[in-house]
Design an enzyme around this catalytic site. Structure first.
Site, PDB file in Angstrom:
ATOM      1  N   LYS A  13       0.813  -1.221   0.000  1.00 13.47           N
ATOM      2  CA  LYS A  13       0.000   0.000   0.000  1.00 13.47           C
ATOM      3  C   LYS A  13       0.850   1.276   0.000  1.00 13.47           C
ATOM      4  O   LYS A  13       0.453   2.265  -0.608  1.00 13.47           O
ATOM      5  CB  LYS A  13      -1.052  -0.010   1.096  1.00 13.47           C
ATOM      6  CG  LYS A  13      -0.541   0.155   2.486  1.00 13.47           C
ATOM      7  CD  LYS A  13      -1.688   0.127   3.473  1.00 13.47           C
ATOM      8  CE  LYS A  13      -1.203  -0.291   4.844  1.00 13.47           C
ATOM      9  NZ  LYS A  13      -0.013   0.409   5.340  1.00 13.47           N
ATOM     10  N   ARG A  88      -5.896   2.459  11.845  1.00 16.09           N
ATOM     11  CA  ARG A  88      -5.368   1.117  12.116  1.00 16.09           C
ATOM     12  C   ARG A  88      -6.273   0.320  13.049  1.00 16.09           C
ATOM     13  O   ARG A  88      -5.995  -0.825  13.342  1.00 16.09           O
ATOM     14  CB  ARG A  88      -4.035   1.220  12.840  1.00 16.09           C
ATOM     15  CG  ARG A  88      -2.736   1.359  12.059  1.00 16.09           C
ATOM     16  CD  ARG A  88      -2.331   0.288  11.172  1.00 16.09           C
ATOM     17  NE  ARG A  88      -0.933  -0.101  11.175  1.00 16.09           N
ATOM     18  CZ  ARG A  88       0.035   0.453  10.448  1.00 16.09           C
ATOM     19  NH1 ARG A  88      -0.190   1.483   9.690  1.00 16.09           N
ATOM     20  NH2 ARG A  88       1.235  -0.052  10.481  1.00 16.09           N
ATOM     21  N   ARG A 127      12.100  -6.261   2.210  1.00 15.00           N
ATOM     22  CA  ARG A 127      12.214  -4.858   2.619  1.00 15.00           C
ATOM     23  C   ARG A 127      13.163  -4.719   3.809  1.00 15.00           C
ATOM     24  O   ARG A 127      13.919  -3.755   3.897  1.00 15.00           O
ATOM     25  CB  ARG A 127      10.829  -4.325   2.998  1.00 15.00           C
ATOM     26  CG  ARG A 127      10.840  -2.852   3.310  1.00 15.00           C
ATOM     27  CD  ARG A 127       9.448  -2.301   3.413  1.00 15.00           C
ATOM     28  NE  ARG A 127       8.754  -2.788   4.576  1.00 15.00           N
ATOM     29  CZ  ARG A 127       7.457  -2.642   4.790  1.00 15.00           C
ATOM     30  NH1 ARG A 127       6.699  -2.066   3.889  1.00 15.00           N
ATOM     31  NH2 ARG A 127       6.894  -3.091   5.883  1.00 15.00           N
ATOM     32  N   ARG A 133      14.926  -2.057   8.425  1.00  9.34           N
ATOM     33  CA  ARG A 133      13.943  -1.678   9.440  1.00  9.34           C
ATOM     34  C   ARG A 133      13.951  -2.672  10.598  1.00  9.34           C
ATOM     35  O   ARG A 133      13.823  -3.869  10.399  1.00  9.34           O
ATOM     36  CB  ARG A 133      12.546  -1.595   8.821  1.00  9.34           C
ATOM     37  CG  ARG A 133      12.304  -0.283   8.126  1.00  9.34           C
ATOM     38  CD  ARG A 133      10.944  -0.241   7.460  1.00  9.34           C
ATOM     39  NE  ARG A 133       9.837  -0.456   8.379  1.00  9.34           N
ATOM     40  CZ  ARG A 133       8.566  -0.231   8.047  1.00  9.34           C
ATOM     41  NH1 ARG A 133       8.266   0.227   6.847  1.00  9.34           N
ATOM     42  NH2 ARG A 133       7.607  -0.471   8.909  1.00  9.34           N
ATOM     43  N   ARG A 144       3.098  -8.040  13.927  1.00  8.62           N
ATOM     44  CA  ARG A 144       2.405  -7.015  13.131  1.00  8.62           C
ATOM     45  C   ARG A 144       1.224  -7.621  12.380  1.00  8.62           C
ATOM     46  O   ARG A 144       0.164  -7.021  12.253  1.00  8.62           O
ATOM     47  CB  ARG A 144       3.373  -6.334  12.175  1.00  8.62           C
ATOM     48  CG  ARG A 144       4.399  -5.485  12.917  1.00  8.62           C
ATOM     49  CD  ARG A 144       5.463  -4.965  11.985  1.00  8.62           C
ATOM     50  NE  ARG A 144       4.936  -3.909  11.143  1.00  8.62           N
ATOM     51  CZ  ARG A 144       5.364  -3.626   9.934  1.00  8.62           C
ATOM     52  NH1 ARG A 144       6.325  -4.333   9.388  1.00  8.62           N
ATOM     53  NH2 ARG A 144       4.839  -2.643   9.261  1.00  8.62           N
TER      54      ARG A 144
END
Ligand code: AMP
Length: 189
Positions: A13, A88, A127, A133, A144
């Protein structure tokens, strides 16, 4: 146009929001980006948010509402925006709804990008390697996903009830997904 992009972590997204904002000339409002900037700058908000983000949990609704209220109060959002990463949970969806109602600017499109979990985990691992990250290691990714399923997925039904939800198939190349989004938006014009 006022658009909310929804989807699991790693659904693409953020990438789609960036493409869409460039095409439409609208600001891309990513709460993840705003929070990571606050963490890097070492602000009080950033200090509070960091440990929560590192675990993959949600930063408190109060902090998030303050952040989003401030951002939506800026002059560049007059012509619309693409919201990425907010709301969220249902409390955030209701708070956003009340805020935008007060501003006379309700959400016009909620686009849910659907992908399967395996694909998401593969993307996020990629990623993690590329961006380094902390919240992209496997245990945190699983948390998550759990937070997403329990707290964020109900937001899809929230926008469906408002009659503004469209589901987009998130499989395939970035360009293919972007074309699907565009054809939905064209059909609204
Ligand atoms: P993102 O880049 O959107 O995946 O966000 C990264 C992290 O920032 C999330 O895992 C949360 O810890 C935090 N975060 C981002 N947006 C929100 C939000 N709307 N509510 C609570 N926490 C958020």
């Amino acid at each position: 146009m006022r658009i909310v992009l929804l989807g699991a972590p790693g659904s693409g997204k953020g990438t789609q929001a960036a493409l869409l904002t460039r095409q439409l000339g609208l600001p891309h409002i990513s709460t993840g980006v705003l929070l990571r900037a606050a963490v890097s700058a070492g602000t009080d908000l950033g200090k509070k948010a960091k440990a929560v983000m590192d675990r993959g949990d949600l930063v408190s609704d109060d902090i998030m509402l303050g952040l989003i209220e401030e951002r939506l109060g800026q002059s560049d959002v007059q012509g619309g925006f693409v919201l990425d990463g907010y709301p969220r949970n249902i409390a955030q969806a209701e708070a956003l709804d009340a805020l935008l109602k007060r501003l006379g600017q309700p959400v016009e499109e909620a686009l849910q990008i659907d992908v399967d979990e395996e694909q998401v985990i593969a993307r996020i691992s990629g990623r993690a390697a590329a961006e380094g990250r902390v919240d992209d290691n496997e245990a945190v990714v699983r948390n998550r996903m759990k937070v997403y399923a329990e707290q964020t997925a109900p937001v899809i039904a929230f926008y469906a009830r408002k009659g503004v939800l469209t589901r987009i198939l998130g499989e395939g190349s970035i360009e293919e997904v972007f074309q699907r989004i565009n054809s939905v938006l064209r059909s609204r014009a």
